[in-house]
Design an enzyme around this catalytic site. Structure first.
Site, mmCIF file in Angstrom:
data_model
loop_
_atom_site.group_PDB
_atom_site.id
_atom_site.type_symbol
_atom_site.label_atom_id
_atom_site.label_comp_id
_atom_site.label_asym_id
_atom_site.label_seq_id
_atom_site.Cartn_x
_atom_site.Cartn_y
_atom_site.Cartn_z
ATOM 1 N N THR A 98 -49.181 30.280 -9.476
ATOM 2 C CA THR A 98 -48.483 31.612 -9.621
ATOM 3 C C THR A 98 -49.269 32.059 -10.785
ATOM 4 O O THR A 98 -48.707 31.773 -11.959
ATOM 5 C CB THR A 98 -46.976 31.335 -9.631
ATOM 6 O OG1 THR A 98 -46.462 30.938 -8.151
ATOM 7 C CG2 THR A 98 -46.456 33.108 -9.896
ATOM 8 N N LYS A 173 -46.355 37.568 -4.688
ATOM 9 C CA LYS A 173 -45.541 36.535 -5.163
ATOM 10 C C LYS A 173 -44.411 37.231 -6.364
ATOM 11 O O LYS A 173 -43.449 37.099 -6.296
ATOM 12 C CB LYS A 173 -46.410 35.597 -5.840
ATOM 13 C CG LYS A 173 -45.399 34.417 -6.537
ATOM 14 C CD LYS A 173 -44.889 33.479 -5.643
ATOM 15 C CE LYS A 173 -43.923 32.521 -6.193
ATOM 16 N NZ LYS A 173 -44.559 31.515 -6.620
ATOM 17 N N LYS A 241 -41.574 32.504 -16.926
ATOM 18 C CA LYS A 241 -42.958 33.040 -16.713
ATOM 19 C C LYS A 241 -43.514 34.008 -15.852
ATOM 20 O O LYS A 241 -44.052 34.742 -16.007
ATOM 21 C CB LYS A 241 -43.965 31.693 -16.529
ATOM 22 C CG LYS A 241 -45.259 31.656 -16.549
ATOM 23 C CD LYS A 241 -45.960 30.458 -15.580
ATOM 24 C CE LYS A 241 -45.921 31.027 -14.403
ATOM 25 N NZ LYS A 241 -46.667 30.059 -13.704
#
Length: 291
Positions: A98, A173, A241
Site C-alpha cells: 500500500t 485502496k 500511514k
C-alpha cells in the site's frame, strides 16, 4: 514448464501469500530484508531463500513485492541490485504494497523502459485474509499485464480486479481506507453511546447488525471492541500511514475528505495513548478515555 515467481518481502502479509504460491506448485524464490525470515519460510515451504534481490529475480516470470512504503519500494526496485536492473525482459512485476499512486506510476514507467510489465496491486483483507487466501486485490496497469498476472494472484485472493492504468490500484485502496476510517469511528461512537446508556451492548449489536447498520467492522470487530482487546489486526501506525497518503492525494485532486482528516487526528490520539500497534478498531478507547 513451471512458472517461476519471486516474492520480495515476507511480512505478516507476504509470508503467507508466498506460501500459497508454493502450495500451488509454482517455483518460488523469496527474499526478505531479514534473511533469517526467508530461511524460515523456505524451511516450511517448497521454495528457495535467496540472499540478494538479484538472485531472487533472475529468470523469474513474475516478481511480487509486499514491503512497507514508498521508500522501501525505491530501495528494492531501483539501483544496481534492485528488481528493475535484474529481472529478465518480459517479466511482470506486481506490487502489493500500500503506497502512493505517484510511486506506482513512476515504477510502471521505469519498468516499461526495461521491457517489464508492472501492476500496482494493493490488498485488503488483513493477515487473516492473507493466511486464508481470501484477499481482495485492487489493480492498476495494462490489460495485457493484468491478464498474465491475475492467475498468479488468484492463488491467494478471492477477488482480483483491474481498475484502470498504473496508479489506479493505489487510488482504489485509498477509497477503501477512507471508507473504513469513517465506519470504524461511527461504530466506536455507537458502541460507546450504548455503554454510556447502560444498554446490553452485545444484545444491541445483535439487533442492529440485522438491519441497515450492519458492516464488516460490526460483524468482525464489535466483540473485541466491547472487550477492549486490540492486540490483533491492522495496526494504527499502518492506518495513519495510509490515511496520510489519502490526504495527500486528496489535496492533489481537489477532493474534500474532512471526516477522514478528523479520524486521522483521532488515530494520533490513540498513538499517544500507547496504541501504535493496536488494531484500528481501538478508536473506541479514545472515547472511553476522554468521556
Amino acid at each position: 514448464m513451471t512458472t517461476t515467481v519471486s516474492f520480495i518481502g515476507l511480512g505478516v502479509m507476504g509470508y503467507p501469500m508466498a506460501g500459497h504460491l508454493a502450495k500451488a506448485g509454482l517455483s518460488v524464490r523469496v527474499w526478505n530484508r531479514t534473511l533469517a525470515k526467508a530461511g524460515e519460510w523456505a524451511s516450511k515451504h517448497r521454495g528457495t531463500a535467496c540472499s540478494t534481490i538479484a538472485e531472487a529475480v533472475q529468470g523469474a516470470d513474475f516478481v511480487m513485492t509486499c514491503v512497507g512504503a514508498d521508500k522501501d519500494l525505491t530501495e528494492v526496485y531501483e539501483g544496481d541490485g534492485g528488481i528493475l536492473a535484474n529481472a529478465p525482459e518480459g517479466a511482470v512485476l506486481v506490487d502489493h504494497t500500500t503506497a502512493s499512486a505517484g510511486i506506482a506510476e513512476h515504477l510502471a514507467a521505469a519498468a516499461s523502459k526495461k521491457g517489464l510489465g508492472f501492476i500496482d496491486a494493493p490488498i485488503s483483507g488483513g493477515q487473516q485474509g492473507a493466511e486464508n487466501g481470501q484477499l481482495t486485490i485492487m489493480c492498476g496497469g495494462s490489460e495485457s499485464d493484468f491478464s498474465k498476472a491475475s492467475p498468479i494472484m488468484e492463488h491467494y485472493a478471492r477477488a482480483v480486479t483491474l481498475l484502470g492504468p498504473p496508479g489506479s490500484g493505489q487510488k482504489t485502496k485509498m477509497v477503501n481506507q477512507i471508507a473504513i476510517a469513517g465506519l470504524v469511528q461511527g461504530l466506536s461512537e455507537a458502541l460507546h453511546f450504548a455503554e454510556q446508556a447502560n444498554l446490553d451492548v452485545r444484545k444491541v449489536v445483535d439487533v442492529i447488525s440485522k438491519g441497515a447498520a450492519q458492516s464488516w467492522q460490526m460483524e468482525n470487530r464489535s466483540g473485541t471492541m466491547i472487550d477492549g482487546e486490540f492486540n490483533h489486526g491492522f495496526a494504527v501506525d499502518w492506518m495513519r500511514k495510509d490515511l496520510g497518503m489519502c490526504l495527500e492525494e486528496a489535496r492533489k485532486i481537489n477532493a474534500s475528505i474532512p471526516v477522514t482528516a478528523l479520524v486521522d487526528q483521532f488515530y494520533a490520539d490513540v498513538q499517544s495513548m500507547g496504541g501504535r500497534r493496536w488494531d484500528t478498531s481501538s478508536l473506541i478507547q479514545r472515547l472511553r478515555k476522554f468521556r
